[in-house]
Design a protein around this motif. Structure first.
Motif, mmCIF file in Angstrom:
data_model
loop_
_atom_site.group_PDB
_atom_site.id
_atom_site.type_symbol
_atom_site.label_atom_id
_atom_site.label_comp_id
_atom_site.label_asym_id
_atom_site.label_seq_id
_atom_site.Cartn_x
_atom_site.Cartn_y
_atom_site.Cartn_z
ATOM 1 N N LYS A 54 -46.057 44.083 50.598
ATOM 2 C CA LYS A 54 -44.653 44.768 50.261
ATOM 3 C C LYS A 54 -44.386 43.973 48.787
ATOM 4 N N PHE A 55 -43.455 44.885 48.065
ATOM 5 C CA PHE A 55 -42.704 44.274 46.754
ATOM 6 C C PHE A 55 -41.910 43.272 46.979
ATOM 7 N N ILE A 56 -42.158 41.960 45.901
ATOM 8 C CA ILE A 56 -41.071 41.054 46.269
ATOM 9 C C ILE A 56 -40.275 40.909 44.704
ATOM 10 N N MET A 57 -40.852 41.945 43.730
ATOM 11 C CA MET A 57 -39.824 42.040 42.512
ATOM 12 C C MET A 57 -40.172 43.485 41.989
ATOM 13 N N ASP A 58 -38.810 43.967 42.159
ATOM 14 C CA ASP A 58 -38.697 45.598 41.535
ATOM 15 C C ASP A 58 -37.365 45.976 41.311
ATOM 16 N N ASP A 59 -37.115 45.516 39.937
ATOM 17 C CA ASP A 59 -35.490 45.690 39.690
ATOM 18 C C ASP A 59 -35.692 46.481 38.489
ATOM 19 N N THR A 60 -36.684 47.131 38.171
ATOM 20 C CA THR A 60 -36.538 47.898 36.837
ATOM 21 C C THR A 60 -36.101 49.320 36.914
ATOM 22 N N PRO A 61 -35.302 49.786 35.901
ATOM 23 C CA PRO A 61 -34.517 50.888 35.888
ATOM 24 C C PRO A 61 -35.439 52.163 35.897
ATOM 25 N N THR A 62 -36.558 52.056 35.697
ATOM 26 C CA THR A 62 -37.639 53.493 35.468
ATOM 27 C C THR A 62 -37.677 53.849 36.790
ATOM 28 N N CYS A 63 -37.370 55.477 36.652
ATOM 29 C CA CYS A 63 -37.230 56.319 37.570
ATOM 30 C C CYS A 63 -36.068 56.204 38.611
ATOM 31 N N LYS A 64 -34.935 55.337 38.347
ATOM 32 C CA LYS A 64 -33.876 55.074 38.946
ATOM 33 C C LYS A 64 -32.683 55.904 38.319
ATOM 34 N N THR A 65 -32.564 55.893 37.181
ATOM 35 C CA THR A 65 -31.391 56.366 36.562
ATOM 36 C C THR A 65 -31.594 57.767 35.821
ATOM 37 N N ARG A 66 -33.031 57.989 35.427
ATOM 38 C CA ARG A 66 -33.526 59.229 35.027
ATOM 39 C C ARG A 66 -34.967 59.422 35.323
ATOM 40 N N SER A 67 -35.426 60.775 35.123
ATOM 41 C CA SER A 67 -36.990 61.075 35.569
ATOM 42 C C SER A 67 -37.730 61.190 34.290
ATOM 43 N N PRO A 68 -38.540 60.340 33.991
ATOM 44 C CA PRO A 68 -39.575 60.608 32.794
ATOM 45 C C PRO A 68 -40.419 61.537 33.094
ATOM 46 N N PHE A 69 -40.941 62.007 32.050
ATOM 47 C CA PHE A 69 -42.035 63.028 31.798
ATOM 48 C C PHE A 69 -43.492 62.313 32.194
ATOM 49 N N LEU A 70 -43.522 60.955 31.939
ATOM 50 C CA LEU A 70 -44.803 60.387 31.908
ATOM 51 C C LEU A 70 -44.448 58.758 32.006
ATOM 52 N N VAL A 71 -45.134 58.292 33.298
ATOM 53 C CA VAL A 71 -44.963 57.011 33.546
ATOM 54 C C VAL A 71 -46.196 56.233 33.140
ATOM 55 N N LEU A 72 -46.230 55.139 32.360
ATOM 56 C CA LEU A 72 -47.286 54.217 31.996
ATOM 57 C C LEU A 72 -47.540 53.211 33.090
ATOM 58 N N MET A 73 -48.280 52.838 34.000
ATOM 59 C CA MET A 73 -48.558 51.810 34.756
ATOM 60 C C MET A 73 -49.567 50.900 34.425
ATOM 61 N N VAL A 74 -48.997 49.639 34.068
ATOM 62 C CA VAL A 74 -50.149 48.654 33.402
ATOM 63 C C VAL A 74 -50.354 47.706 34.403
ATOM 64 N N PRO A 75 -51.516 47.748 35.034
ATOM 65 C CA PRO A 75 -52.102 46.520 35.929
ATOM 66 C C PRO A 75 -52.448 45.295 35.164
ATOM 67 N N VAL A 76 -51.848 44.160 35.506
ATOM 68 C CA VAL A 76 -52.004 42.841 34.785
ATOM 69 C C VAL A 76 -51.725 41.732 35.396
ATOM 70 N N ALA A 77 -52.467 40.610 34.938
ATOM 71 C CA ALA A 77 -52.485 39.459 35.543
ATOM 72 C C ALA A 77 -51.226 38.597 35.144
ATOM 73 N N PRO A 78 -50.794 38.066 36.372
ATOM 74 C CA PRO A 78 -49.310 37.213 36.033
ATOM 75 C C PRO A 78 -49.303 36.216 34.764
ATOM 76 N N SER A 79 -50.426 35.594 34.636
ATOM 77 C CA SER A 79 -50.547 34.618 33.452
ATOM 78 C C SER A 79 -50.801 35.491 31.855
ATOM 79 N N ASP A 80 -51.019 36.544 32.236
ATOM 80 C CA ASP A 80 -51.375 37.411 30.799
ATOM 81 C C ASP A 80 -49.975 37.961 30.142
ATOM 82 N N VAL A 81 -49.265 37.076 29.807
ATOM 83 C CA VAL A 81 -47.915 37.041 28.948
ATOM 84 C C VAL A 81 -48.406 37.960 27.574
#
Length: 322
Positions: A54-81
């Motif tokens: 399940k998701f434990i962190m998900d407060d991004t406004p992406t796709c909530k308030t408006r519908s983008p044409f394109l969503v860029l999803m970037v898998p990343v390690a937690p430490s890779d700031v």
């Protein structure tokens, strides 16, 4: 004398063969012994079923308030700031391209190691600042990339159904966003059942148990994998996340995430589409790219964050073309 040498050679070969078989046997028993303490995905071809998380962190406004044409999803390690910060300053900061709205979010699992608690606190603080992190409660590791990918698709299928396209892209990539949007706006590009990238056709199933990508016959009997886009970066129409999830429960997930995606696509009867030009997606480019080559790419692998940032800066120059 020759007979003695032949006998000795034969004996050595037999011993070598026996040692090899013993190592494979011990390796399999090692996996079985670790199964309860860790999980089968640490040493076997399968991973835990992705929808058990399940998701434990998900407060991004992406796709909530408006519908983008394109969503860029970037898998990343937690430490890779460092990678997240670099992407936020470059291609991940491009919000309106050729009149189309673009959103960028990062997806990650749980940190591990002795400082896992501190890492998790750092992730929380970072998200309070940027609100662009999506985190699920699986252990973030290379062997769990399939879980990360399927959680990404689950999030998209629920949250972003009104968007047109999604691109999954790794942190070590340079992305030419304008070229990407230009491709997707082309009338010839399908709006449904569409997936493209650097497509691997007739990719052989590796049977060597000592190879990193070993896959036993009891998992995949065929000698070739179904076609799939290489995991470094691929694009799909937004109807596909839900469709892939719909058939995923019929296929036990393997740890090679792009192969598993191809297996799901095969079950759906959907084949990936090659990009219009083979210069658009490059996994092993010859660096540095010329201005002409840079003007044609969509996504290429880079060797460092500074190199990626230089390519982005060059791509924004008006003379960066053939």
């Amino acid at each position: 004398m020759n007979t003695g040498r032949k006998y000795l050679k034969h004996k050595l070969l037999c011993i070598l063969g026996a040692v090899t078989i013993l190592l494979i046997y011990l390796s399999s028993w090692s996996c079985l012994g670790l199964k309860t303490a860790l999980s089968w995905d640490d040493c076997g071809p399968y991973v835990a079923y992705p929808q058990n998380y399940k998701f434990i962190m998900d407060d991004t406004p992406t796709c909530k308030t408006r519908s983008p044409f394109l969503v860029l999803m970037v898998p990343v390690a937690p430490s890779d700031v460092a990678s997240r910060e670099a992407i936020r300053k470059t291609w991940g900061n491009e919000k309106l391209v050729l009149g189309q709205l673009i959103e960028t979010v990062f997806i990650l699992g749980l940190p591990g190691g002795a400082d896992a608690e501190q890492q998790q606190e750092n992730v929380k603080q970072e998200n309070l600042l940027h609100h662009d992190l999506i985190q699920s409660n699986f252990q973030d590791s290379y062997r769990n990339l399939t879980i990360k990918t399927m959680m990404m698709l689950q999030w998209l299928a629920v949250r972003c159904v009104k968007a047109s396209y999604v691109m999954k892209i790794d942190t070590d990539m340079f992305l030419h966003v304008q070229n990407l949007v230009k491709l997707l706006l082309d009338p010839s590009v399908a709006k449904q059942n569409y997936i493209t990238g650097l497509v691997w056709w007739h990719s052989p199933v590796l049977r060597n148990p000592f190879n990193k990508f070993y896959m036993p016959r009891y998992v995949i009997a065929e000698s070739e994998y179904p076609p799939y886009p290489l995991g470094m970066s691929y694009i799909m129409s937004m109807d596909l996340p839900g469709k892939i999830l719909g058939v995923s429960s019929q296929i036990k997930p393997v740890y090679i995430e792009d192969v598993y995606l191809g297996m799901c696509l095969k079950l759906l009867g959907i084949s990936p589409t090659d990009p219009p030009e083979n210069t658009m997606f490059i996994v092993t480019p010859i660096h540095p790219l010329s201005d002409c080559s840079l003007s044609k790419v969509i996504a290429i692998t880079t060797t460092s964050i500074p190199q990626m940032m230089r390519y982005w800066e060059r791509s924004k120059q008006p003379d960066a073309k053939c």
